[in-house]
Design a protein around this motif. Structure first.
Motif, PDB file in Angstrom:
ATOM      1  N   ALA A 229       3.918 -11.027   8.921  1.00 60.01           N
ATOM      2  CA  ALA A 229       5.437 -10.521   9.014  1.00 60.01           C
ATOM      3  C   ALA A 229       5.557  -9.722   7.783  1.00 60.01           C
ATOM      4  N   CYS A 230       4.881  -9.948   6.640  1.00 55.59           N
ATOM      5  CA  CYS A 230       5.366  -9.174   5.511  1.00 55.59           C
ATOM      6  C   CYS A 230       4.648  -7.806   5.633  1.00 55.59           C
ATOM      7  N   MET A 231       3.425  -7.772   6.123  1.00 60.35           N
ATOM      8  CA  MET A 231       2.780  -6.510   6.329  1.00 60.35           C
ATOM      9  C   MET A 231       3.439  -5.558   7.238  1.00 60.35           C
ATOM     10  N   ARG A 232       4.112  -6.110   8.129  1.00 58.49           N
ATOM     11  CA  ARG A 232       4.958  -5.237   9.221  1.00 58.49           C
ATOM     12  C   ARG A 232       6.227  -4.693   8.162  1.00 58.49           C
ATOM     13  N   GLU A 233       6.871  -5.669   7.331  1.00 55.03           N
ATOM     14  CA  GLU A 233       7.791  -5.040   6.529  1.00 55.03           C
ATOM     15  C   GLU A 233       7.325  -3.783   5.709  1.00 55.03           C
ATOM     16  N   ILE A 234       6.149  -3.989   5.262  1.00 56.54           N
ATOM     17  CA  ILE A 234       5.439  -3.098   4.436  1.00 56.54           C
ATOM     18  C   ILE A 234       5.219  -1.842   4.978  1.00 56.54           C
ATOM     19  N   ILE A 235       4.985  -1.677   6.152  1.00 56.63           N
ATOM     20  CA  ILE A 235       4.879  -0.601   7.114  1.00 56.63           C
ATOM     21  C   ILE A 235       6.403   0.072   7.274  1.00 56.63           C
ATOM     22  N   LYS A 236       7.057  -0.770   7.817  1.00 61.15           N
ATOM     23  CA  LYS A 236       8.608  -0.321   7.833  1.00 61.15           C
ATOM     24  C   LYS A 236       8.991   0.360   6.629  1.00 61.15           C
ATOM     25  N   HIS A 237       8.955  -0.065   5.349  1.00 58.68           N
ATOM     26  CA  HIS A 237       9.500   0.465   4.233  1.00 58.68           C
ATOM     27  C   HIS A 237       8.687   1.396   3.593  1.00 58.68           C
ATOM     28  N   LYS A 238       7.351   1.722   4.042  1.00 59.01           N
ATOM     29  CA  LYS A 238       6.577   2.853   3.409  1.00 59.01           C
ATOM     30  C   LYS A 238       5.890   2.120   2.216  1.00 59.01           C
ATOM     31  N   GLY A 239       5.514   1.114   2.034  1.00 60.88           N
ATOM     32  CA  GLY A 239       4.895   0.374   0.941  1.00 60.88           C
ATOM     33  C   GLY A 239       5.839  -0.298  -0.121  1.00 60.88           C
ATOM     34  N   SER A 240       7.206   0.114  -0.162  1.00 66.78           N
ATOM     35  CA  SER A 240       8.011  -0.672  -1.079  1.00 66.78           C
ATOM     36  C   SER A 240       8.123  -2.126  -0.772  1.00 66.78           C
ATOM     37  N   MET A 241       8.534  -2.755  -1.883  1.00 62.07           N
ATOM     38  CA  MET A 241       8.543  -4.276  -2.278  1.00 62.07           C
ATOM     39  C   MET A 241      10.094  -4.720  -1.870  1.00 62.07           C
ATOM     40  N   HIS A 242      11.005  -3.731  -1.580  1.00 56.82           N
ATOM     41  CA  HIS A 242      12.428  -4.037  -1.420  1.00 56.82           C
ATOM     42  C   HIS A 242      12.774  -4.308  -0.054  1.00 56.82           C
ATOM     43  N   TYR A 243      12.232  -5.407   0.470  1.00 55.92           N
ATOM     44  CA  TYR A 243      12.579  -5.906   1.704  1.00 55.92           C
ATOM     45  C   TYR A 243      12.784  -7.484   1.459  1.00 55.92           C
ATOM     46  N   ASP A 244      13.760  -7.858   2.408  1.00 56.61           N
ATOM     47  CA  ASP A 244      13.851  -9.428   2.592  1.00 56.61           C
ATOM     48  C   ASP A 244      12.729 -10.137   3.279  1.00 56.61           C
TER      49      ASP A 244
END
Length: 280
Positions: A229-244
């Motif tokens: 699920a974290c890898m999905r957020e990384i794809i969404k935010h283009k590598g940024s760590m700024h996601y919940d």
């Protein structure tokens, strides 16, 4: 704004309380490496219609965990006849700690839902046999005693992988997957064994096994195989760590019969991530 006003606004749900976490500042090259890693974990055949993450049944996640022997303050439940134990140490800021090496894979189930492989490879403490420097009530001077390792370097990591992790994988790995490649995934700590280490390669190949080491991208503890699920957020935010950090509520989904073995990601996010990787 006064505290009483803030309190009223919170009660009215006009305002909300959030925890704001300080994130790491990553260079573009690091962000692209994170995106590329996550995209590599997608099934190539699913990219055109419904991008889906690989099942990752062939990966073993390897990591370390440090525990303290005790805590400065510890809550206990006692009966009315018991007294709190008297705990003491020489210095409260120098409590002894010990590091453990953990290896875990994804569990597997048969068609009836029975667990045929729990994924638990093993847990090992980093310890050394040393000779006592002084005589004490428990042992004489020069007697051997087991103590936590004072430091863990690359040689120590290699020793534990060769002596403990590899034999445990070969013993517990499902027989149906015996002749496929097994990947040991680790982060990029300097003390970890290199992917092309000759001693590891020689020991891993014994018995006809194909076991290899792969590394996560630098500064990417959220890229472990246990949390797609974290890898999905990384794809969404283009590598940024700024996601919940996402919470999938797996127990609830499992109870409702909606828990899927494969995790998907929106195709638009994947296309945008691929375009970002190809950008200068």
């Amino acid at each position: 704004m006064s505290k009483s006003t803030i309190h009223r606004r919170l009660k009215e749900k006009v305002m909300k309380r959030v925890s704001n976490e300080l994130k790491s500042s990553l260079p573009e090259a690091n962000k692209k490496a994170r995106v590329a890693y996550c995209l590599e974990n997608l099934e190539p055949s699913s990219l055109e219609d419904n991008p889906t993450f690989k099942a990752s049944f062939n990966k073993v996640h390897l990591d370390e965990k440090i525990f303290y022997r005790t805590r400065k303050t510890q809550k206990m439940y006692l009966s009315h006849r018991e007294e709190a134990p008297k705990r003491e140490c020489k210095h409260k800021n120098h409590i002894q700690q010990i590091m453990f090496l953990l290896a875990m894979a994804r569990p597997r189930y048969d068609s009836q839902g029975n667990c045929v492989f729990d994924g638990k490879i093993g847990v090992w403490a980093f310890v050394d046999w040393v000779q006592a420097q002084k005589k004490s009530a428990n042992r004489g001077r020069g007697e051997w005693e087991l103590k936590p390792s004072s430091s863990v370097d690359r040689n120590k990591s290699r020793e534990y992988i060769v002596q403990y992790v590899l034999p445990a994988i070969k013993e517990k790995w499902p027989g149906s997957d015996r002749w496929n490649t097994v990947y040991i995934q680790q982060d990029n700590a300097r003390t970890h064994v290199l992917a092309n280490d000759p001693i590891f390669a020689m020991e891993a190949a014994k018995g006809g096994w194909d076991i290899r080491i792969v590394n996560q991208p630098p500064n990417s503890p959220d890229c472990n195989i246990l949390d797609q699920a974290c890898m999905r957020e990384i794809i969404k935010h283009k590598g940024s760590m700024h996601y919940d950090t996402p919470h999938m509520k797996k127990k609830t989904l499992e109870r409702l019969g909606l828990l899927s073995v494969r995790l998907t990601v929106d195709k638009d996010y994947v296309d945008a991530a691929i375009e970002y990787l190809n950008s200068p």
